[in-house]
Design a protein around this motif. Structure first.
Motif, short mmCIF file in Angstrom:
data_model
loop_
_atom_site.label_atom_id
_atom_site.label_comp_id
_atom_site.label_asym_id
_atom_site.label_seq_id
_atom_site.Cartn_x
_atom_site.Cartn_y
_atom_site.Cartn_z
N VAL A 17 14.50 -5.56 -20.82
CA VAL A 17 14.83 -4.95 -19.53
C VAL A 17 16.13 -5.53 -18.98
O VAL A 17 16.99 -4.81 -18.49
CB VAL A 17 13.66 -5.13 -18.53
CG1 VAL A 17 14.07 -4.77 -17.13
CG2 VAL A 17 12.47 -4.29 -18.97
N PHE A 20 19.16 -4.25 -20.97
CA PHE A 20 19.40 -2.85 -20.64
C PHE A 20 20.06 -2.70 -19.27
O PHE A 20 21.05 -1.98 -19.11
CB PHE A 20 18.10 -2.06 -20.70
CG PHE A 20 18.25 -0.62 -20.33
CD1 PHE A 20 18.92 0.26 -21.17
CD2 PHE A 20 17.73 -0.13 -19.14
CE1 PHE A 20 19.07 1.59 -20.82
CE2 PHE A 20 17.87 1.19 -18.79
CZ PHE A 20 18.54 2.06 -19.63
N LYS A 102 3.81 0.82 -18.06
CA LYS A 102 4.40 0.50 -19.35
C LYS A 102 3.53 1.13 -20.44
O LYS A 102 2.31 1.17 -20.28
CB LYS A 102 4.43 -1.01 -19.60
CG LYS A 102 5.21 -1.82 -18.61
CD LYS A 102 5.02 -3.30 -18.98
CE LYS A 102 5.44 -4.25 -17.91
NZ LYS A 102 5.08 -5.62 -18.24
N ARG A 105 10.07 4.96 -20.64
CA ARG A 105 11.39 5.18 -21.24
C ARG A 105 12.41 4.42 -20.40
O ARG A 105 12.37 4.46 -19.16
CB ARG A 105 11.72 6.66 -21.28
CG ARG A 105 10.83 7.43 -22.22
CD ARG A 105 11.14 8.91 -22.13
NE ARG A 105 10.12 9.65 -22.84
CZ ARG A 105 10.33 10.23 -24.01
NH1 ARG A 105 11.50 10.19 -24.57
NH2 ARG A 105 9.36 10.87 -24.60
N LEU A 106 13.32 3.75 -21.07
CA LEU A 106 14.31 2.94 -20.36
C LEU A 106 15.16 3.78 -19.41
O LEU A 106 15.50 3.33 -18.32
CB LEU A 106 15.18 2.17 -21.34
CG LEU A 106 14.45 1.01 -22.03
CD1 LEU A 106 15.33 0.41 -23.13
CD2 LEU A 106 14.04 -0.06 -21.03
N ASN A 107 15.50 4.99 -19.79
CA ASN A 107 16.31 5.82 -18.91
C ASN A 107 15.54 6.24 -17.66
O ASN A 107 16.11 6.35 -16.57
CB ASN A 107 16.84 7.05 -19.64
CG ASN A 107 17.98 6.69 -20.57
OD1 ASN A 107 18.55 5.62 -20.46
ND2 ASN A 107 18.29 7.57 -21.50
N TRP A 130 21.66 3.99 -23.83
CA TRP A 130 20.41 3.89 -24.59
C TRP A 130 19.56 5.11 -24.38
O TRP A 130 18.41 5.03 -23.96
CB TRP A 130 19.60 2.66 -24.20
CG TRP A 130 20.14 1.36 -24.62
CD1 TRP A 130 21.38 1.10 -25.08
CD2 TRP A 130 19.47 0.10 -24.58
NE1 TRP A 130 21.53 -0.23 -25.33
CE2 TRP A 130 20.38 -0.86 -25.04
CE3 TRP A 130 18.20 -0.29 -24.21
CZ2 TRP A 130 20.04 -2.20 -25.15
CZ3 TRP A 130 17.88 -1.62 -24.31
CH2 TRP A 130 18.78 -2.56 -24.77
N GLN A 132 16.92 7.85 -24.80
CA GLN A 132 15.59 7.80 -25.44
C GLN A 132 15.21 9.17 -25.93
O GLN A 132 15.55 10.16 -25.34
CB GLN A 132 14.56 7.32 -24.41
CG GLN A 132 14.87 5.95 -23.83
CD GLN A 132 14.59 4.86 -24.83
OE1 GLN A 132 13.50 4.77 -25.31
NE2 GLN A 132 15.59 4.06 -25.13
#
Length: 133
Positions: A17, A20, A102, A105-107, A130, A132
């Motif tokens: 995290v 990112f 959790k 998606r990171l975005n 990044w 996804q």
């Protein structure tokens, strides 16, 4: 540059995290426990706190209560690996700005961070890193 406190007892998750968010222009400080988070809050000013719900000794709800009493204008995002509607309702009722389950998606996480901090614009979203699938 917004400074974000990442609180999670999972070092690997904290690292992912943090990396990112830093790639996307944020400055991050990490804490592996609520006690460490309290120490960081005394030393730094944060524009956002992102915390895991379930941690040993003290929970993310304990941290949220502490933040609300001492830093009431600091936005707070709660995360958890186990969806619990009661915990979600409690966190949001107490004042959490967002509640994420959790894995995410990171975005989508970045969009939540940007929205909470108040920097989310239509121009910013396509520039996120990044992507996804």
């Amino acid at each position: 540059m917004a400074k974000i406190l990442i609180v999670d007892d999972d070092a690997t998750f904290r690292s992912i995290v943090t990396d990112f968010l830093e790639m996307n222009g944020y400055e991050c400080v990490v804490a592996g426990s609520v006690a460490q988070a309290r120490r960081q809050l005394k030393r730094n000013h944060f524009q956002l706190i992102v915390s895991d719900l379930n941690m040993p000794l003290e929970s993310g709800l304990d941290l949220l209560s502490y933040v609300l009493s001492g830093y009431p204008f600091t936005p707070f995002i709660m995360m958890t690996a186990s969806y619990d509607e009661e915990a979600r309702s409690t966190a949001l009722r107490l004042g959490a700005s967002a509640y994420l389950t959790k894995p995410f998606r990171l975005n989508e996480f970045l969009a939540s961070v940007m929205k909470v901090i108040g920097k989310c614009t239509a121009f910013d979203l396509p520039r996120m890193l990044w992507s996804q699938s």
